[in-house]
Structures are given as C-alpha cells and as structure tokens.
Design a protein around this motif. Sequence first.
Motif, short mmCIF file in Angstrom:
data_model
loop_
_atom_site.label_atom_id
_atom_site.label_comp_id
_atom_site.label_asym_id
_atom_site.label_seq_id
_atom_site.Cartn_x
_atom_site.Cartn_y
_atom_site.Cartn_z
N GLY A 234 0.81 -1.21 0.00
CA GLY A 234 0.00 0.00 0.00
C GLY A 234 0.84 1.26 0.00
N ASN A 235 0.18 2.38 0.11
CA ASN A 235 0.86 3.67 0.11
C ASN A 235 1.36 4.04 1.49
OD1 ASN A 235 0.21 3.95 -2.61
ND2 ASN A 235 -1.68 5.06 -2.18
N LEU A 236 2.32 4.94 1.53
CA LEU A 236 2.70 5.54 2.80
C LEU A 236 1.52 6.38 3.28
CD1 LEU A 236 6.37 6.80 2.44
CD2 LEU A 236 5.49 5.32 4.23
N PRO A 237 0.93 6.03 4.42
CA PRO A 237 -0.32 6.69 4.83
C PRO A 237 -0.11 8.11 5.31
CG PRO A 237 0.42 5.15 6.51
CD PRO A 237 1.35 4.98 5.36
N ASN A 238 -1.12 8.94 5.06
CA ASN A 238 -1.06 10.33 5.52
C ASN A 238 -1.13 10.45 7.03
OD1 ASN A 238 -0.85 11.66 2.99
ND2 ASN A 238 -3.03 11.29 2.61
N PHE A 239 -1.68 9.39 7.71
CA PHE A 239 -1.84 9.51 9.17
C PHE A 239 -0.50 9.64 9.89
CE2 PHE A 239 -1.70 4.74 8.96
CZ PHE A 239 -0.63 4.54 9.81
N ILE A 240 0.59 9.30 9.22
CA ILE A 240 1.90 9.44 9.85
C ILE A 240 2.11 10.87 10.32
CG2 ILE A 240 4.39 9.40 9.40
CD1 ILE A 240 4.01 6.93 7.75
N GLY A 241 1.51 11.81 9.59
CA GLY A 241 1.63 13.21 9.99
C GLY A 241 0.97 13.53 11.31
N ASN A 242 0.10 12.63 11.81
CA ASN A 242 -0.54 12.84 13.11
C ASN A 242 0.39 12.49 14.27
OD1 ASN A 242 -2.87 13.51 11.71
ND2 ASN A 242 -3.76 11.46 11.89
N LEU A 243 1.44 11.73 13.98
CA LEU A 243 2.33 11.24 15.04
C LEU A 243 3.39 12.29 15.33
CD1 LEU A 243 2.67 7.58 13.68
CD2 LEU A 243 0.91 8.54 15.17
N SER A 244 2.97 13.38 15.93
CA SER A 244 3.81 14.57 16.04
C SER A 244 5.02 14.37 16.96
CB SER A 244 2.98 15.75 16.55
OG SER A 244 2.39 15.46 17.80
N GLN A 245 5.03 13.31 17.76
CA GLN A 245 6.16 13.06 18.66
C GLN A 245 7.23 12.15 18.03
OE1 GLN A 245 6.26 14.76 21.63
NE2 GLN A 245 4.37 15.62 20.76
N LEU A 246 6.96 11.71 16.80
CA LEU A 246 7.83 10.72 16.16
C LEU A 246 9.23 11.28 15.92
CD1 LEU A 246 7.11 7.83 15.36
CD2 LEU A 246 6.83 8.61 13.00
N GLU A 247 10.23 10.51 16.37
CA GLU A 247 11.63 10.86 16.16
C GLU A 247 12.33 9.86 15.25
OE1 GLU A 247 13.40 11.10 20.01
OE2 GLU A 247 11.92 12.52 20.79
N TYR A 248 11.86 8.63 15.26
CA TYR A 248 12.53 7.54 14.53
C TYR A 248 11.48 6.81 13.71
CZ TYR A 248 15.44 3.30 13.94
OH TYR A 248 16.15 2.24 13.43
N LEU A 249 11.65 6.79 12.37
CA LEU A 249 10.70 6.11 11.49
C LEU A 249 11.48 5.27 10.50
CD1 LEU A 249 7.86 5.59 10.40
CD2 LEU A 249 8.08 7.68 9.03
N ARG A 250 11.29 3.96 10.58
CA ARG A 250 12.02 3.03 9.71
C ARG A 250 11.01 2.09 9.05
NH1 ARG A 250 15.92 -1.72 11.13
NH2 ARG A 250 17.31 -1.77 9.33
N LEU A 251 10.80 2.27 7.76
CA LEU A 251 9.87 1.44 6.99
C LEU A 251 10.56 0.81 5.79
CD1 LEU A 251 6.83 3.91 6.96
CD2 LEU A 251 7.14 1.94 8.46
N SER A 252 11.85 0.72 5.81
CA SER A 252 12.62 0.20 4.69
C SER A 252 12.39 -1.30 4.52
CB SER A 252 14.11 0.48 4.90
OG SER A 252 14.53 0.01 6.17
N ARG A 253 12.71 -1.79 3.30
CA ARG A 253 12.61 -3.22 2.97
C ARG A 253 11.19 -3.74 3.10
NH1 ARG A 253 17.41 -5.23 0.50
NH2 ARG A 253 19.11 -3.95 1.32
#
Length: 390
Positions: A234-253
Amino acid sequence: MSRLTFLDISYNYDLETRQSSSWIRNLRGLEHLRLAEVNLTRDVVESVVSLPNLTSLVMSDMPGTPLSPLGNLTSLSHLELFGTYFTQQSFPIWISNLTSLVSLYLTKYNISSSMPSAVLSLPHLRNLELFGNPSLKVNLSSIVQHASQLSSLSIVHSDVGRMIPNSTGNMSSLTTSALYDNNIQGRLLDSMGNMSLLTTLALSDNNIEGSLPDSMGNMFSLTSLDLSYNAIQGNLPNFIGNLSQLEYLRLSRNSLRGNIPLSSLGGLPKLSYLSIGSNQLNGSLPSTFGNLSSLIKLDVSNNSLSGTFLLSQLENFTKIRDLSLSDNFLRVKVEDFWIPKFQLQALYLSSCNMDGDFPSFLSTQYNIDELDLSNNSLGGNIPDWLWGLT
C-alpha cells in the motif's frame, strides 16, 4: 560487610571464590547483586537464596555454573538471567513464586518448553524481555490474557506463534513493544490504535503483510516506529503526519508504493531518523523536504523516485549526518560553489545520473568516512583535496 547493599563483581572470571560460600551468606543486608562472567561454584550460587533483602539480581554468562531454584527470594523485583546454564531444559517454574517481581529478563537460553501462564500472571510484573530463545514458546494470546498490565514487552528471536492476536489492542498499558525477528505473519490490526500510551513499536524482521491500518494514527505518543524488513504493502499513509512526537521512522525493505506524503512528513518537527529505502515508491522529492530540519539520517534509496533533485534543497538540514539517495531514477545536481551548512559522515549517491565535475562541496565535508558516487557520469580529474579527507 553485613551492611553492604550493592555488590557487583562482574567480569572477574578468575576471581577466587571457590574456598567457601560463607562470604555471601553473611551479606544479609544485600539488596542488589550482579554476577556476570564469574566462575562460581554451585554452593556459592545456592547461597544467593539465603539473602532475605535481595531485590535485584543479575546473573549472566557463568559457564558451568548450574542455576539453582531461587523461588525463595520473594522480595526480588528485578531478575536478569543472561546465558546462565539451567540444570534442566524446561522453563524454571520457580519464577512464578517471585510474587514481588516487576522486571524479568531472560536472554539466550536453550529452553524448549512453553512459558507457564503462572509466570505471566505474577501480580506486579510490568517489564518482560525474552531475547534470543528460539525454542522457547511464548504465546502472544496468553500474554494478552494473563499479562495485559505490562508496560514493556520485548520478545526477540523467539517462538511467539505466527499471528498477532485480535486482542493485542487490550494491552493499553504498553509503552514499549519490541517483537522483531520472530517470523510473525499476518496483518497489523485496527485494535493497535487502542495502545495510545505506546512510545516505541518495533516489529521489524517478520513477515507482516497488508497495509498499515488507519487506527495507527491514534498512537499519538509514538516516538519510535520500526516496521522494516516485512512485506507491508500500500501507500505511505497520511496519518503518519498525526504522530507529532515521532523521532525515529524506519519502513525500509517493504513493498510500499506511491508518492512520499511530504505534506504529512513535514508535520513531524522532531523526526531525526527517516529510512524508507528499498520499497517501490515513486514520484519526486520536492523542495518541501527541507521542512524536516531535525533529520540526522535520510534514506530513500532503492526506490523508483524520479525528477531532478538539487542538493541545495537540503539547505535547512543542518543536523544531517547520513544521506542516501542511491539507486532511483533521480537526477541529482550540485550547484557550483555551494557550501552546505551540514557536516556529513556518510553520503550515498550511486546511480543518481550525476554529471559534470567532481562535486566541489565535498571539500567542506571534513567528517565524511563513507562516500559512494559510483555509476554516474562524472568527468574531469579527481581533485587532490579528496585525499585530504582523512
């Protein structure tokens, strides 16, 4: 010595402790004991059970020292057993007698049985970590049923079953969950959005498939999300923008496709680590990428991104240290005489359709130790200053 409350004699393999066990029996006031890589006799280890006030015990890497039942240590709140040899291959059921236990860490054991529900039902258990126990069977449904009060759950390289149970969302007290390298299959569930206190979620190195559920947008406390090395689609979801405290995001592979939702990512002011390489993402990298000024690492390599990208679009990335744009359909350009505000340590621009002279901005990168400019169309001479980047 009876007034001693803390004792750490770790990493003293040749320490002479073989003459008598009386020394440890005399430490009646001992509360914290750490024994790691110490060659102790059986009677010394058995003497640990005579310490009435012991609340924290760490025993690790004690080759040849059988682990005796420690169920009499009813004041124990922290138990950490790493690589210690059990006298049997079944799970040490005596742990279920430790009614004050808050934290349990079992690492690298050759236990081939299941984890008893009596251990999971310990009334004060809040932190459970099982690392490197491939033959230890730990049923996630049983954990949810008997230990829903956990605040920290880490199970790595163990046998947790193949599916994420529907009841996982009932673990609303979790703040940390690491379940990577367990061969978990199936989809992420909508109920995960109920875990609103979760700050760390690591499910990498499994076989999770399907798209990311929109309910994850309710996990407002997340600071670290690692779903790499799965089969997520699927697509990278727009809801990621709601996670305003996010410091580390790893979706590779994974198998993510579509455009990078930069309008959403741009709303993550604390994001310092972004790795979405080795997917099927396409589209361009517009200038709004520069809004992520806190990034230290950016990896979008090995996708199908296209268009022209000027490195000066990273002008606001003053903190970036690791940049990878390799193996896309991008055409990366560097303006003459451009001097960036950052100091890179690693730069990967392989197969980026670069041409012209060797990029001169690299002469200002004094800390760089990994540089890949392979498979481009650079011309001219390799400048002498390159060999000065020690």
